[in-house]
Design a protein around this motif. Structure first.
Motif, PDB file in Angstrom:
ATOM      1  N   HIS B 115      -2.809   0.332  -1.780  1.00  0.00           N
ATOM      2  CA  HIS B 115      -1.902   1.445  -1.529  1.00  0.00           C
ATOM      3  C   HIS B 115      -2.156   1.925  -0.107  1.00  0.00           C
ATOM      4  N   CYS B 116      -1.139   2.534   0.494  1.00  0.00           N
ATOM      5  CA  CYS B 116      -1.296   3.049   1.850  1.00  0.00           C
ATOM      6  C   CYS B 116      -2.388   4.124   1.865  1.00  0.00           C
ATOM      7  N   PRO B 117      -3.402   3.963   2.742  1.00  0.00           N
ATOM      8  CA  PRO B 117      -4.474   4.966   2.768  1.00  0.00           C
ATOM      9  C   PRO B 117      -4.027   6.303   3.365  1.00  0.00           C
ATOM     10  N   GLN B 118      -2.881   6.315   4.081  1.00  0.00           N
ATOM     11  CA  GLN B 118      -2.398   7.560   4.691  1.00  0.00           C
ATOM     12  C   GLN B 118      -1.594   8.392   3.690  1.00  0.00           C
ATOM     13  N   CYS B 119      -0.568   7.737   3.070  1.00  0.00           N
ATOM     14  CA  CYS B 119       0.345   8.511   2.229  1.00  0.00           C
ATOM     15  C   CYS B 119       0.267   8.122   0.759  1.00  0.00           C
ATOM     16  N   GLY B 120      -0.501   7.077   0.432  1.00  0.00           N
ATOM     17  CA  GLY B 120      -0.671   6.695  -0.965  1.00  0.00           C
ATOM     18  C   GLY B 120       0.444   5.828  -1.514  1.00  0.00           C
ATOM     19  N   ARG B 140       1.142  -3.062   6.427  1.00  0.00           N
ATOM     20  CA  ARG B 140       1.936  -1.949   6.945  1.00  0.00           C
ATOM     21  C   ARG B 140       2.561  -1.235   5.762  1.00  0.00           C
ATOM     22  N   CYS B 141       2.690   0.097   5.906  1.00  0.00           N
ATOM     23  CA  CYS B 141       3.275   0.914   4.846  1.00  0.00           C
ATOM     24  C   CYS B 141       4.770   1.049   5.116  1.00  0.00           C
ATOM     25  N   MET B 142       5.598   0.768   4.100  1.00  0.00           N
ATOM     26  CA  MET B 142       7.045   0.854   4.277  1.00  0.00           C
ATOM     27  C   MET B 142       7.519   2.310   4.164  1.00  0.00           C
ATOM     28  N   ALA B 143       6.698   3.179   3.571  1.00  0.00           N
ATOM     29  CA  ALA B 143       7.096   4.582   3.395  1.00  0.00           C
ATOM     30  C   ALA B 143       6.830   5.382   4.662  1.00  0.00           C
ATOM     31  N   CYS B 144       5.564   5.346   5.163  1.00  0.00           N
ATOM     32  CA  CYS B 144       5.262   6.160   6.348  1.00  0.00           C
ATOM     33  C   CYS B 144       5.249   5.321   7.625  1.00  0.00           C
ATOM     34  N   ARG B 145       5.478   4.016   7.489  1.00  0.00           N
ATOM     35  CA  ARG B 145       5.592   3.076   8.617  1.00  0.00           C
ATOM     36  C   ARG B 145       4.280   2.853   9.376  1.00  0.00           C
TER      37      ARG B 145
END
Ligand SMILES: [Zn+2]
Lengths: 251, 154
Positions: B115-120, B140-145
């Motif tokens: 999971h994205c460590p920034q936004c989960g 790369r996170c598709m939610a927070c980029r």
């Protein structure tokens, strides 16, 4: 046992060195890091096996005081026991990736099978290495599929690389006659027993990559007996330059 | 009166507090690299295991341990490598995994993508199998980029 250890140590060292030649020349930044990391894994595996070789040799002849460096830096080409596949030049990126697929698919099966051998040092080494080689197989598989099933140009190059390198694959399944007692005692694994599984795997990848594959009816041989092509001499000249020119150098 | 600390306990306290050279937020004990500290024939012997065969940090960790113990007054020191049992991410504690996440490194999840460590977010994609070190891959996170490192399962 020493011969067995050196054969697989030499495979790892020579291929690790080949991959290091890509440093700063890979097609992308990510790939530069990946190739360096794959090379480092192989270098680490070679170091473990050379240290083990030194332990074996020093136990038999304590006056020799061998170290891992003696094997890597102070042997000439005819004393190297690596399979010919790993000394083949990098060529283009397709050649490097097909070569890596052919080697890593073998190493992955071989170390996985070796996890349960009787020799505790080899079993411990295999348990570490199979985790690493699993990544090598994934990386090489992804690339071979991407190149084979890519543009006309990448397909052509991957096909040429496959045809050039396939005759080198079968040597990986050879074992020297003096290893029969070790195999019988379950101290090491007979690679020959893995050939069919290996072939099925390579065939699957090639099918996905839309590459034509015909297993050759003959294969290149000699590396395990110290008979190498001209490429190994050039590779060793670079690999061994510093310790040969400045014996005992350290930092 | 305070009971005297046994030398190997003192040495363990020093070695276990050393930061990992590549992930300084974590200690070598938390990462499972430090395997044991014992006095053998008068030599303070520290046993470590490399994370990956070719991990270049292993040599640095060895030197860090020797330096730290020497600074603490130990003179006879040996650092040895063990390869068995092989290092694995399965033994990392929940607290260690959370420290990794707080550092912006997505912790390993056996059999599942990170999971994205920034936004989960679970909307992530892999950019490269190998990141800045052999133990990490790049995502790369598709939610927070945001791009992020993922500590691979091993
Ligand atoms: Zn995110």
């Amino acid at each position: 046992m020493l011969r067995w250890v050196l054969a697989y140590a030499d495979d790892a060292l020579i291929l690790g060195h080949r991959l290091s030649e890509w440093c700063s020349r890979a097609p992308s930044m990510e790939e530069d890091m990946a190739l360096a990391n794959l090379g480092l894994d192989l270098l680490g595996q070679a170091r473990f096996l050379y240290s083990h070789a030194a332990t074996l040799e020093n136990a038999a002849q304590p006056e020799r005081q061998r170290t891992e460096d003696d094997y890597a830096y102070r042997r000439d080409a005819p004393q190297f026991r690596n399979a010919l596949l790993v000394e083949q030049p990098n060529g283009d990126f397709a050649v490097t990736m097909v070569r890596h697929l052919l080697y890593a698919s073998f190493a992955d099966l071989y170390w996985r099978a070796s996890v349960t051998v009787n020799d505790p040092a080899i079993a411990a080494f295999a348990a570490r290495s199979e985790k690493e080689t699993a990544y090598h197989v994934r990386h090489a598989t992804d690339w071979v599929i991407r190149l084979g099933d890519g543009t006309d140009e990448s397909h052509r190059r991957a096909q040429e690389a496959l045809e050039m390198l396939l005759p080198f694959a079968d040597e990986l399944f050879e074992s020297a006659p003096d290893q029969a007692p070790l195999i019988a005692a379950d101290a090491v694994v007979d690679p020959a027993g893995l050939r069919e599984t290996y072939r099925r795997r390579i065939e699957q990848v090639c099918a996905q990559a839309t590459l034509r594959l015909t297993w050759p009816s003959w294969h290149q041989t000699g590396g395990r007996h110290g008979r190498h092509g001209e490429h190994l001499g050039h590779l060793l000249a670079e690999l061994q330059f510093l310790p040969r020119a400045y014996p005992g150098a350290s930092w | 009166m305070v009971a005297p600390v046994a030398p190997q306990d003192a040495a363990w306290a020093i070695a276990s507090a050393l930061p990992d050279p590549e992930i300084p937020a974590l200690t070598i004990a938390e990462l499972g690299i430090l395997r044991g500290v014992e006095m053998i024939n008068g030599v303070m012997t520290v046993t470590i295991t490399p994370t990956y065969s070719g991990c270049p940090a292993t040599e640095m960790i060895k030197a860090d341990i020797e330096t730290a113990l020497r600074d603490a007054g130990f003179s006879a020191i040996a650092v040895r490598l063990t390869h068995s049992p092989a290092w694995t991410t399965d033994t990392l504690s929940a607290a260690t995994l959370e420290k990794l996440r707080a550092e912006g490194i997505a912790p390993p999840r056996r059999g599942q993508p990170p999971h994205c460590p920034q936004c989960g977010s679970a909307q992530v994609e892999q950019i490269a199998h190998f990141g800045s070190t052999p133990c990490k891959s790049l995502w790369r996170c598709m939610a927070c980029r945001e791009p992020f490192d993922h500590f691979k399962c091993h």
